[in-house]
Design an enzyme around this catalytic site. Structure first.
Site, PDB file in Angstrom:
ATOM      1  N   ASP A 148       1.907   1.556   3.018  1.00  0.00           N
ATOM      2  CA  ASP A 148       3.087   1.037   3.756  1.00  0.00           C
ATOM      3  C   ASP A 148       4.513   1.190   3.534  1.00  0.00           C
ATOM      4  OD1 ASP A 148       1.233  -0.277   3.867  1.00  0.00           O
ATOM      5  OD2 ASP A 148       1.423  -1.749   2.127  1.00  0.00           O
ATOM      6  N   HIS A 165       0.767  -0.909  -0.491  1.00  0.00           N
ATOM      7  CA  HIS A 165       0.108   0.112  -0.345  1.00  0.00           C
ATOM      8  C   HIS A 165       0.716   1.119  -0.098  1.00  0.00           C
ATOM      9  CE1 HIS A 165      -2.850  -2.758   1.896  1.00  0.00           C
ATOM     10  NE2 HIS A 165      -3.741  -2.166   1.766  1.00  0.00           N
TER      11      HIS A 165
END
Length: 436
Positions: free
Chosen positions: A105, A102
């Site tokens: 992240d 993501h």
């Protein structure tokens, strides 16, 4: 450079089924040729960044239990940089070819470009590739009531901007796919929900995003990942069948394929292979998230896959459709709260990789022997071989004609489905002598 996993000196090696080394592969032999392809080409394993590197061990009853040697810097960019260094050390030592992330992240909100540059350099140095990227449209408080389905168009616009940047990052890093996962695209109560409007908003968002992806030069596969619930009561991409119907309804069918997760399928009260076959039958199985759930719990536990039966069923579907063009096998799985040593991440991935390697060998042998395919082919032979069966399938018959045929032909012969016999055959491949 600092080593974050000093217990692993070099890459994890294949040592064969008789090895007693807990940090070696028993079945995953990446260069072994299976069905005309290397095992590593069949099994495009990807480490998911969010669980492996950003997971804290937190659960609904307590905060994090992991004390990682990365991501500890007070500076958010420095923390992101050390986490990324640890990530690529993990990828390299495991010997996986891919990873997934993501946007949030890998980077703080305003520093995505900077961390994409770092990831690109580390990809070049290690040879690891990006399987797919996606945007986290569920953690920020602005997405409390959804992103694309939010009642406020300003939230919709923030989500659009975030997806644009995540698509750009995926293109920059050479990702072969991009995933749309609607973590909060659903409702918690129908008392304040206009479902028709929200589904139309979601369709508009997917159309705009897919238009942009192609304009930005993305030539890979756009994926949607179904999930039935959690944290919403009901999500609009509930399962494979619901998602495929949504795409057909809004004329988006040709734009997307599906990323099917095991634990999401079981939360929808399906087996994993059910949703895989639904997607594959429609020509829309693009990628897999490989994990498992706890059948005694009603939420997404994201455990590492160690169920050989489920993995074999999955590999049979993949082999039957000729593989995954731009997708792969993403470990959307996390070590348990009590497994807090960094080396536990290796134990977990090694077990999952060995499970799917063994499943590949079993699935390929079953396909080569043709035992299940022949049983299915024989079961439906009358539709294929009889004149009336062919007329039914070509829709070249009327109900009165069928009634007359039934009356003249008498009662049909009852034929056993041989379920238990076929279950015994599968068990013999999994645990018996048929692999000898």
């Amino acid at each position: 450079m600092k080593s974050y996993f000093p217990e692993i000196k070099e890459s994890v090696l294949y040592e064969g089924p008789d090895s007693k080394n807990p940090l070696a592969f028993r079945y995953y032999d990446r260069d072994r040729v299976v069905g005309g392809k290397k095992m590593s080409d069949h099994l495009k394993f990807a480490v998911c960044y969010w669980h492996a590197l950003r997971g804290t061990g937190a659960d609904t009853f307590g905060g994090g239990s992991f004390e990682r040697p990365w991501g500890v810097e007070s500076d958010p960019v420095g923390a992101a940089a050390s986490t990324m260094d640890a990530a690529f050390e993990l990828f390299r030592k495991l010997g996986v070819g891919y990873y997934c992330f993501h946007d949030r992240d890998i980077a703080p909100e305003t520093h995505l470009d900077r961390m994409v540059e770092r990831a690109a350099r580390l990809q070049r140095e290690t040879g690891v590739k990006l399987l797919w990227g996606t945007a986290n449209l569920f953690s920020h408080p602005r997405y409390t009531h959804g992103a694309a389905t939010n009642p406020d168009p300003l939230v919709f616009a923030h989500a659009a901007a975030q997806v644009r940047r995540a698509i750009d990052a995926t293109v920059e890093l050479g990702g072969s796919a991009y995933v749309f996962w609607g973590g909060r695209e659903g409702y918690t109560t129908l008392l304040n929900t206009d479902m028709k409007r929200e589904r139309e908003q979601m369709a508009a968002f997917l159309q705009l995003a897919s238009d942009y992806a192609r304009q930005a030069g993305f030539s890979g596969t756009l994926l949607i990942e179904p999930k039935p619930m959690e944290p919403t009561s009901h999500q609009y991409d509930f399962d494979a069948a619901t998602t495929l119907n949504f795409l057909r309804e809004f004329d988006l069918f040709d734009r997307f394929e599906l990323n099917i997760e095991a634990n999401h399928a079981t939360l929808a009260r399906h087996s994993w292979e059910h949703d895989l076959i639904v997607a594959s039958s429609a020509g829309k199985l693009g990628s897999l998230d490989i994990n498992r759930g706890d059948p005694t719990l009603g939420w997404d536990t994201d455990q590492f896959p160690t169920d050989l039966h489920a993995a074999t069923m999955a590999m049979m579907v993949i082999l039957n459709q000729g593989g995954l063009e731009n997708g792969g096998l993403n470990f959307d799985a996390k070590v348990r709260r009590g497994s807090f040593d960094p080396v536990d991440i290796f134990h977990a991935h090694i077990g999952g990789m060995d499970t799917f390697a063994r499943a590949l060998l079993v699935a390929e042998k079953i396909a080569r022997d043709g035992v299940l395919a022949s049983a299915i082919r024989e079961r439906y032979a009358k539709f294929r071989d009889s004149e009336m069966g062919r007329k039914i399938m070509s829709r070249n018959v009327t109900l009165p004609e069928l009634e007359a045929w039934a009356a003249s032909s008498g009662e049909p012969e009852r034929v056993s489905g041989r379920q238990e016999a076929l279950e015994n055959v599968l068990s013999d491949y999994l645990y018996g002598t048929r692999m000898d």
